[in-house]
Design a protein around this motif. Structure first.
Motif, PDB file in Angstrom:
ATOM      1  N   ILE A  43      -2.462  -1.387 -10.676  1.00  0.00           N
ATOM      2  CA  ILE A  43      -2.585  -0.557  -9.480  1.00  0.00           C
ATOM      3  C   ILE A  43      -4.063  -0.309  -9.183  1.00  0.00           C
ATOM      4  O   ILE A  43      -4.796   0.207 -10.012  1.00  0.00           O
ATOM      5  N   LEU A  44      -4.489  -0.706  -7.988  1.00  0.00           N
ATOM      6  CA  LEU A  44      -5.835  -0.402  -7.496  1.00  0.00           C
ATOM      7  C   LEU A  44      -5.746   0.916  -6.747  1.00  0.00           C
ATOM      8  O   LEU A  44      -4.872   1.092  -5.891  1.00  0.00           O
ATOM      9  N   GLU A  45      -6.638   1.849  -7.081  1.00  0.00           N
ATOM     10  CA  GLU A  45      -6.657   3.136  -6.396  1.00  0.00           C
ATOM     11  C   GLU A  45      -8.045   3.348  -5.798  1.00  0.00           C
ATOM     12  O   GLU A  45      -9.050   3.292  -6.513  1.00  0.00           O
ATOM     13  N   VAL A  91      -6.408   9.042  -0.515  1.00  0.00           N
ATOM     14  CA  VAL A  91      -6.159   8.133  -1.630  1.00  0.00           C
ATOM     15  C   VAL A  91      -5.277   6.984  -1.147  1.00  0.00           C
ATOM     16  O   VAL A  91      -4.221   7.209  -0.554  1.00  0.00           O
ATOM     17  N   GLU A  95      -0.650  -2.275  -4.945  1.00  0.00           N
ATOM     18  CA  GLU A  95      -0.070  -3.028  -6.065  1.00  0.00           C
ATOM     19  C   GLU A  95      -0.771  -4.368  -6.159  1.00  0.00           C
ATOM     20  O   GLU A  95      -0.680  -5.189  -5.253  1.00  0.00           O
ATOM     21  N   SER A 117     -10.262   6.008  -3.412  1.00  0.00           N
ATOM     22  CA  SER A 117     -10.255   7.344  -2.815  1.00  0.00           C
ATOM     23  C   SER A 117     -11.527   7.545  -2.003  1.00  0.00           C
ATOM     24  O   SER A 117     -12.606   7.089  -2.379  1.00  0.00           O
ATOM     25  N   THR A 124     -10.660   2.567  -8.719  1.00  0.00           N
ATOM     26  CA  THR A 124     -10.280   2.333 -10.106  1.00  0.00           C
ATOM     27  C   THR A 124      -9.112   1.352 -10.133  1.00  0.00           C
ATOM     28  O   THR A 124      -8.381   1.216  -9.147  1.00  0.00           O
ATOM     29  N   TYR A 125      -8.948   0.689 -11.267  1.00  0.00           N
ATOM     30  CA  TYR A 125      -7.837  -0.250 -11.448  1.00  0.00           C
ATOM     31  C   TYR A 125      -7.222   0.008 -12.809  1.00  0.00           C
ATOM     32  O   TYR A 125      -7.929   0.024 -13.818  1.00  0.00           O
ATOM     33  N   ARG A 165      -3.430   3.519  -2.630  1.00  0.00           N
ATOM     34  CA  ARG A 165      -3.039   2.790  -3.833  1.00  0.00           C
ATOM     35  C   ARG A 165      -2.477   1.446  -3.399  1.00  0.00           C
ATOM     36  O   ARG A 165      -1.758   1.361  -2.414  1.00  0.00           O
ATOM     37  N   PHE A 205       0.827  -1.198   0.000  1.00  0.00           N
ATOM     38  CA  PHE A 205       0.000   0.000   0.000  1.00  0.00           C
ATOM     39  C   PHE A 205       0.861   1.248   0.000  1.00  0.00           C
ATOM     40  O   PHE A 205       1.984   1.244   0.506  1.00  0.00           O
ATOM     41  N   GLU A 206       0.294   2.316  -0.541  1.00  0.00           N
ATOM     42  CA  GLU A 206       0.792   3.666  -0.313  1.00  0.00           C
ATOM     43  C   GLU A 206      -0.435   4.553  -0.221  1.00  0.00           C
ATOM     44  O   GLU A 206      -1.464   4.267  -0.848  1.00  0.00           O
ATOM     45  N   ASP A 207      -0.358   5.585   0.592  1.00  0.00           N
ATOM     46  CA  ASP A 207      -1.514   6.470   0.728  1.00  0.00           C
ATOM     47  C   ASP A 207      -1.063   7.910   0.872  1.00  0.00           C
ATOM     48  O   ASP A 207       0.075   8.195   1.205  1.00  0.00           O
TER      49      ASP A 207
END
Length: 145
Positions: free
Chosen positions: A116-118, A47, A51, A120, A111-112, A49, A37-39
Motif C-alpha cells: 500500500i502506497l500512502e 490522505v 494498492e 498525505s 510511505t509504502y 492510499r 485508490f481510496e482517500d
C-alpha cells in the motif's frame, strides 16, 4: 464464480445480450483502473492510499504534483518464469487525482508498506466558505431610475 450485480434493470433483451457476450469479456481490456485508490481527510491532511503490491517503490513508483493534481505512476515488471497461467497485470500504470482546495503542494509525504502506497498532503487552511450573492429585482432597478 460471482456475477456482478446490476444497479439498474434494463429489461430482458439487453440482459440476454450481456450473457451471450460474457465468454468474450476476457478478450477485452479491463475497464477498471489498474491502480485502485481510496482517500480521506485525517486531522489536517488529505490522505491518498493506492494498492500497489509486488513493486519496489524506490525503483518502480514516481509521484508528482502540479497545479493541484497529484499523479502516481508505477510499473510492475514481468518476471519471466515457466508458468502455466498468470492473471497478474504487468506494465506501466498512471492515475491522477485533483487535490482538495487548500492543499499545500510543498508539504507532501509518501510511505509504502505491505503493498500500500500512502501519500498525505497538508491542507493549508480551511476551505473558504462561499459568498452569498444578493439578487436584485428588475422592478426595483426600474423604480430607482
Amino acid at each position: 464464480m460471482s456475477t456482478p450485480m446490476r444497479r439498474e434493470q434494463r429489461g430482458l433483451v439487453p440482459e440476454l445480450f450481456d450473457w451471450l457476450e460474457l465468454p468474450f469479456a476476457a478478450l477485452r481490456p479491463p475497464a477498471a483502473q489498474p491502480i485502485k485508490f481510496e482517500d480521506y481527510i485525517k486531522d489536517d491532511r488529505y490522505v491518498l492510499r493506492a494498492e500497489l503490491p509486488g513493486i519496489d517503490p524506490a525503483k518502480d513508483v514516481e509521484i508528482t504534483v502540479s497545479n493541484g493534481v497529484l499523479t502516481v505512476h508505477a510499473e510492475r515488471r514481468d518476471e519471466h518464469r515457466d508458468q502455466h497461467r498468470s492473471e497478474f497485470t504487468y506494465g506501466s500504470f498512471t492515475r491522477a487525482v485533483s487535490l482538495p482546495p487548500g492543499s499545500d503542494e510543498n508539504d507532501i509525504k509518501a510511505t509504502y508498506d505491505k503493498g500500500i502506497l500512502e501519500v498525505s498532503v497538508r491542507r493549508a487552511g480551511r476551505e473558504r466558505e462561499g459568498k452569498r450573492i444578493p439578487i436584485e429585482s428588475q422592478s426595483r432597478q426600474q423604480k430607482k431610475s
